[in-house]
Scaffold this active site. Structure first.
Site: not given
Ligand code: RIB
Length: 313
Positions: A239, A184, A278, A18, A245, A16, A280, A140, A45
């Site tokens: 972030d 998770n 970081r 983002d 992932d 994807n 992203g 996904e 993912k």
């Protein structure tokens, strides 16, 4: 430093673009939040995990993905190729997948995905499994495809690793093909119907190896009947998008080159901690040397808090 490749990992999954807006907090339902800066980052993912696996070193990494014939496809393809991932691309008339990410100042996020091209991946698209040691899957892409790929890999004696994200209940027939499940806490609850008791939920799953990531606390695992606890590496988080992932891709790379499970968990935890520092999903994935440095610098925190939280104490 480069690590000799011993394993060969095939990732079959999503890619994807983002669209990320940073804001003070993630909006509640019905709320509008005035955000600040906006940027786009390669994500998805599957693609995030493929990049993490390739950057971890030690595993030749290939990815099966679907992209549209549009401008969003190019940065996704470039990010994967730059990380050293070999690609099997299904081109489709559907638009390349996108994700809308609201990233808060406390590093939390809320993500909405429009799967687009990712929905075009079919059972028959699976790449050759010759020489592949591990197949890494997520949720996904269409569930019938995920199940067919897992079934084919199991028949070919390829280890099947499923990151059961995003959270959903799954048929027992899919779980029966999995050698390793990575989830998770929310995903674990969705699979088992057990919330607030990690230990009991782990025991309820009929998969030989299960890892549960618990964010800043660390992770717990049940590996062939043995419990493992790995506290997280404390970092200033900016972030957390794609941190899970990074964990999955790094873990599978380490397992594919024959590391003991406990060492692989420690390495995956270090990589995902660095990823949180970081911006992203794929831009945040650390390289092999950075992970080595963190592993060498830091002793593990006590497992006591993790054991109590997970219900193992
Ligand atoms: O796990 C993070 C990823 O979830 C993002 O990159 C986004 O694309 C969604 O797939």
């Amino acid at each position: 430093m480069t690590v000799e490749s011993r394993g060969s990992v095939l990732v079959a999954g999503s890619a994807n673009l983002d669209f990320v807006v940073r804001a003070a907090h993630v909006p509640a339902p019905g709320e509008t939040v005035l955000g600040r800066d906006f940027d786009t980052f390669p994500g998805g993912k599957g693609a995030n995990q493929a990049v993490a696996c390739a950057r971890a070193g030690g595993a030749a990494t290939r990815m099966l993905l679907a992209l549209g014939n549009d401008a969003f496809a190019a940065p996704l393809e470039a990010s994967l190729r730059n990380a050293g991932v070999a690609l099997d691309i299904v081109r489709t008339e559907q638009a390349t997948g996108v994700a809308f990410v609201c990233l808060s100042d406390s590093a939390e996020n809320a993500i909405t995905v429009a799967p687009g091209a990712n929905s075009a991946l079919r059972p028959e698209h699976l790449s050759s499994l010759v020489g592949v040691t591990h197949l890494l899957l997520q949720l996904e892409t269409p569930l019938p495809s995920v199940e067919a790929w897992a079934c084919a890999a199991r028949a070919a004696r390829v280890a099947v690793v499923l990151n059961a994200a995003p959270a959903q209940a799954l048929p027992a027939s899919l779980l029966a093909h999995c050698d390793l499940l990575i989830v998770n806490e929310g995903e674990l609850a969705a699979l088992t119907g057990i919330a607030g008791d990690v230990s009991a939920a782990l025991d309820a799953l009929d998969v030989p190896r299960v890892v549960v990531t618990l964010g800043a606390r660390g992770c717990c695992a049940r590996i062939d009947g043995q419990r493992l606890l790995q506290p997280a590496f404390a970092v200033p988080a900016l972030d957390t998008t794609g941190a899970g992932d990074t964990f999955c891709g790094t873990l599978v790379a380490a397992l594919s080159r024959g590391l003991p499970f406990a060492s692989a968990l420690r390495r995956a935890s270090a990589a995902s901690a660095l990823a949180c520092t970081r911006l992203g999903a794929q831009t945040g994935v650390p390289g092999y040397d950075e992970v080595e440095r963190l592993l060498a610098e830091r002793a593990d925190a006590s497992t006591r808090e993790l054991a109590v939280y997970g219900g193992f104490a």
